[in-house]
Design a protein around this motif. Structure first.
Motif, PDB file in Angstrom:
ATOM      1  N   ASP A  44      53.621  21.958  44.874  1.00  9.74           N
ATOM      2  CA  ASP A  44      52.932  23.193  45.244  1.00  9.74           C
ATOM      3  C   ASP A  44      53.741  24.444  44.882  1.00  9.74           C
ATOM      4  OD1 ASP A  44      50.831  24.687  46.211  1.00  9.74           O
ATOM      5  OD2 ASP A  44      51.642  24.760  48.254  1.00  9.74           O
ATOM      6  N   VAL A  45      54.084  24.575  43.574  1.00 11.35           N
ATOM      7  CA  VAL A  45      54.829  25.744  43.107  1.00 11.35           C
ATOM      8  C   VAL A  45      53.979  26.512  42.108  1.00 11.35           C
ATOM      9  CG1 VAL A  45      57.104  24.722  43.458  1.00 11.35           C
ATOM     10  CG2 VAL A  45      55.918  24.382  41.278  1.00 11.35           C
ATOM     11  N   GLU A  46      54.273  27.828  41.982  1.00  7.91           N
ATOM     12  CA  GLU A  46      53.575  28.687  41.027  1.00  7.91           C
ATOM     13  C   GLU A  46      54.590  29.279  40.054  1.00  7.91           C
ATOM     14  OE1 GLU A  46      51.225  31.711  42.814  1.00  7.91           O
ATOM     15  OE2 GLU A  46      49.663  30.328  43.508  1.00  7.91           O
ATOM     16  N   PHE A  47      54.408  28.956  38.778  1.00 11.50           N
ATOM     17  CA  PHE A  47      55.279  29.522  37.746  1.00 11.50           C
ATOM     18  C   PHE A  47      54.668  30.788  37.141  1.00 11.50           C
ATOM     19  CE2 PHE A  47      56.450  25.014  37.816  1.00 11.50           C
ATOM     20  CZ  PHE A  47      57.830  25.110  37.947  1.00 11.50           C
ATOM     21  N   ALA A  48      53.325  30.875  37.180  1.00 15.73           N
ATOM     22  CA  ALA A  48      52.626  32.024  36.597  1.00 15.73           C
ATOM     23  C   ALA A  48      52.367  33.068  37.665  1.00 15.73           C
ATOM     24  CB  ALA A  48      51.301  31.572  35.975  1.00 15.73           C
ATOM     25  N   ASP A  49      52.845  34.278  37.429  1.00 15.59           N
ATOM     26  CA  ASP A  49      52.615  35.395  38.347  1.00 15.59           C
ATOM     27  C   ASP A  49      51.141  35.771  38.292  1.00 15.59           C
ATOM     28  OD1 ASP A  49      52.265  38.119  39.296  1.00 15.59           O
ATOM     29  OD2 ASP A  49      54.462  38.244  39.339  1.00 15.59           O
ATOM     30  N   ARG A  50      50.397  35.525  39.402  1.00 19.89           N
ATOM     31  CA  ARG A  50      48.952  35.735  39.419  1.00 19.89           C
ATOM     32  C   ARG A  50      48.574  37.203  39.203  1.00 19.89           C
ATOM     33  NH1 ARG A  50      49.576  30.496  39.021  1.00 19.89           N
ATOM     34  NH2 ARG A  50      47.841  29.247  39.812  1.00 19.89           N
ATOM     35  N   THR A  51      49.376  38.118  39.706  1.00 16.33           N
ATOM     36  CA  THR A  51      49.076  39.543  39.550  1.00 16.33           C
ATOM     37  C   THR A  51      49.162  39.952  38.086  1.00 16.33           C
ATOM     38  OG1 THR A  51      49.922  40.020  41.761  1.00 16.33           O
ATOM     39  CG2 THR A  51      49.701  41.876  40.247  1.00 16.33           C
ATOM     40  N   GLN A  52      50.255  39.547  37.422  1.00 18.65           N
ATOM     41  CA  GLN A  52      50.400  39.851  35.998  1.00 18.65           C
ATOM     42  C   GLN A  52      49.317  39.162  35.165  1.00 18.65           C
ATOM     43  OE1 GLN A  52      54.321  38.990  34.564  1.00 18.65           O
ATOM     44  NE2 GLN A  52      55.353  40.383  35.993  1.00 18.65           N
ATOM     45  N   PHE A  53      49.002  37.933  35.561  1.00 20.67           N
ATOM     46  CA  PHE A  53      47.986  37.182  34.835  1.00 20.67           C
ATOM     47  C   PHE A  53      46.627  37.882  34.933  1.00 20.67           C
ATOM     48  CE2 PHE A  53      45.598  32.904  34.435  1.00 20.67           C
ATOM     49  CZ  PHE A  53      45.465  33.092  33.060  1.00 20.67           C
ATOM     50  N   TYR A  54      46.318  38.375  36.122  1.00 17.46           N
ATOM     51  CA  TYR A  54      45.034  39.060  36.321  1.00 17.46           C
ATOM     52  C   TYR A  54      44.986  40.355  35.497  1.00 17.46           C
ATOM     53  CZ  TYR A  54      40.770  40.286  38.826  1.00 17.46           C
ATOM     54  OH  TYR A  54      39.466  40.572  39.131  1.00 17.46           O
ATOM     55  N   GLU A  55      46.113  41.060  35.437  1.00 16.53           N
ATOM     56  CA  GLU A  55      46.175  42.282  34.622  1.00 16.53           C
ATOM     57  C   GLU A  55      45.966  41.954  33.138  1.00 16.53           C
ATOM     58  OE1 GLU A  55      49.932  43.998  35.508  1.00 16.53           O
ATOM     59  OE2 GLU A  55      49.329  44.762  37.484  1.00 16.53           O
ATOM     60  N   LEU A  56      46.551  40.839  32.697  1.00 14.87           N
ATOM     61  CA  LEU A  56      46.365  40.405  31.307  1.00 14.87           C
ATOM     62  C   LEU A  56      44.903  40.086  31.038  1.00 14.87           C
ATOM     63  CD1 LEU A  56      47.327  39.437  28.512  1.00 14.87           C
ATOM     64  CD2 LEU A  56      47.768  37.188  29.550  1.00 14.87           C
ATOM     65  N   LEU A  57      44.266  39.396  31.951  1.00 16.14           N
ATOM     66  CA  LEU A  57      42.851  39.044  31.783  1.00 16.14           C
ATOM     67  C   LEU A  57      41.979  40.296  31.700  1.00 16.14           C
ATOM     68  CD1 LEU A  57      42.603  36.037  34.269  1.00 16.14           C
ATOM     69  CD2 LEU A  57      42.630  35.929  31.769  1.00 16.14           C
ATOM     70  N   ASN A  58      42.308  41.296  32.520  1.00 14.06           N
ATOM     71  CA  ASN A  58      41.559  42.563  32.471  1.00 14.06           C
ATOM     72  C   ASN A  58      41.725  43.234  31.110  1.00 14.06           C
ATOM     73  OD1 ASN A  58      40.319  42.636  34.992  1.00 14.06           O
ATOM     74  ND2 ASN A  58      42.116  43.513  35.997  1.00 14.06           N
ATOM     75  N   ARG A  59      42.958  43.191  30.585  1.00 17.77           N
ATOM     76  CA  ARG A  59      43.216  43.805  29.290  1.00 17.77           C
ATOM     77  C   ARG A  59      42.490  43.058  28.166  1.00 17.77           C
ATOM     78  NH1 ARG A  59      48.221  43.566  29.504  1.00 17.77           N
ATOM     79  NH2 ARG A  59      48.883  42.224  27.776  1.00 17.77           N
TER      80      ARG A  59
END
Length: 470
Positions: free
Chosen positions: A185-200
């Motif tokens: 149960d670990v997260e390597f991908a920063d969800r906030t940055q990922f969401y910003e990338l998806l928006n871009r």
């Protein structure tokens, strides 16, 4: 798999001309060329540097076929990435065929359509979108389509897509890594940055998709239908726009029975004008078919020129009838710009023009109106400028990327759909394995555009539309 056999084709248009160019590409291309070439200075082509020119003769045993200039390009520094030579010979069709047949006997085979560019793609000299831009560049027939094709061939569109794909791929790798450690149960991908990338990415994709509306009309031309009642000057207007007697002009109503089409470049943009049969009630079977085609052409057109005889508007009720017809047309085709063209301006008094303007101003759906004299060519330039204003060429001036290829447009739509699914998955805390599936599909669509993902059927469909020799 890349074929290593040597291919040959005429790289210039077939037929007689001053000069013709015959292209050979393949591992043995220079050796084959050398076997039929006799240099005036006894040079061996296989020993010459790349990007050099050599004067001599093409010989078939003891028979001299022509005096030629041979260009040598050595792998990987050639268009195809393979050894390539180009033979510049005299443009006689007989000489061309004699040289090509000689090269075939020496071990070449005839190139398939687009095979030189296909080899350039397979050898990593071009990506797939750049290769497609080569075909667009060859077929470009106006300044705007030429500019877009040049930008895409230089990699403007490819670079934008490649950058988005790389950024998405980096996050996809982290998401996939999380799946390997699912039990922890670990997260390597920063969800906030990922969401910003998806928006871009979503913003860029929407911009590219929106550009297709402009790119498609620039590439294929803008269809403009000239419609109106019989004998109002539609054919005269077409002739005035084209500056030639393209359509038959007659005082007899119903002269134009079928649609007449021709193209004109205005401000670097291609417009395809369609002169249609006059719209009226008729019992003439042939004319009725022409009128039916008129409505079909209105459906296909992106701009409608509604031509009116200005002299008839002084007749009681005629102007009111015109407004009814204009409103009816606008309601029927709300997405199409409709220009009302009032003809025979040279015969209208200022009082009549003022009365027409006053009546049009009270119309709730006041259309753009231009006064012209098709016969005297008055107002034609104003009409051309108005047509040009309908095309959003700001992207061209700003050097923005414009999508013109239907295949690219389809992949962009699918990629956008997958990106929006990924965004929804993040917003609803969807499991990483399901998000990863949508990311993979988006990456796949990006790869289809540039050729990082391809198959023989896709490549066959694309390069089959190329000309032989390119």
């Amino acid at each position: 798999m890349i074929n290593q056999d040597s291919i040959v084709a005429l790289a210039t248009p077939s037929g007689a001309g001053a000069i013709a160019i015959i292209r050979i590409s393949g591992s043995d291309a220079i050796a084959i060329g050398n076997s039929v070439f006799k240099s005036i200075k006894n040079k061996d082509l296989t020993r010459q540097k790349t990007h050099t020119l050599h004067l001599g003769h093409i010989v078939d045993d003891a028979k001299t076929l022509d005096e030629v200039l041979v260009s040598v390009f050595k792998e990987p520094n050639s268009y195809t990435g393979e050894n390539t030579i180009e033979i510049s010979c005299h443009g006689s069709a007989y000489i061309q065929q004699q040289i090509i047949q000689l090269l075939l006997r020496k071990g070449c085979r005839m190139a398939d359509a687009g095979e030189f560019t296909l080899r350039a793609f397979l050898n990593g000299k071009l990506d797939l979108s750049q290769a497609e831009a080569v075909a667009d560049l060859i077929s470009s027939d106006n300044e705007a389509s030429h500019q877009i094709a040049m930008q895409q061939m230089r990699g403007g569109f490819s670079n934008e897509i490649a950058k988005l794909r790389e950024e998405l791929l980096n996050f996809a790798s982290l998401i996939e890594l999380e799946l390997d450690f699912a039990e922890e149960d670990v997260e390597f991908a920063d969800r906030t940055q990922f969401y910003e990338l998806l928006n871009r990415i979503e913003f860029v994709l929407k911009r590219l998709i929106d550009s297709f509306a402009v790119g498609n009309v620039i590439k294929n031309g803008i269809p403009v239908a000239i419609v109106g009642e019989p004998n109002v000057g539609k054919s005269t207007l077409l002739n005035a726009l084209l500056n030639e007697e393209r359509a038959i002009v007659s005082d007899i109503a119903g002269t134009t029975r079928d649609t007449i089409e021709d193209e004109l470049v205005i401000g670097g943009i291609g417009f395809r004008f369609i002169d249609t049969a006059g719209i009226r009630e008729t019992k003439d079977v042939v004319e009725s078919i022409g009128i039916k085609k008129t409505f079909e052409k209105i459906e296909q057109a992106q701009v409608v020129l509604y031509l009116v005889d200005g002299c008839l508007l002084s007749v009681d009720g005629k102007l009111d009838n015109l407004l009814v017809e204009i409103n009816k047309t606008q309601n029927q085709y709300p997405q199409k710009p409709i220009l009302v063209i009032i003809n025979k301006k040279d015969l209208l008094s200022k009082e009549v023009i003022d009365r027409i303007d006053a009546k049009l101003t009270t119309n709730n759906q006041q259309p753009t109106t231009i006064y012209i004299s098709a016969k005297q060519k008055i107002g034609v330039e104003e009409l051309k400028n108005q047509l040009l204003s309908f095309v959003n060429t700001g992207a061209l001036r700003n050097n923005d990327t414009i999508v013109t290829n239907t295949r690219h447009y389809d992949s962009l739509l699918k990629a956008l759909d997958e990106i929006q699914k990924v965004k929804f998955g993040l917003e609803t805390n969807l499991s990483s394995d399901l998000i990863a599936l949508d990311i993979r599909e988006a990456l796949y669509q990006f790869g289809l555009i540039t050729g990082q993902v391809s198959n023989d059927e896709l490549l066959g469909n694309i390069f089959a539309n190329f000309c032989i020799g390119k």
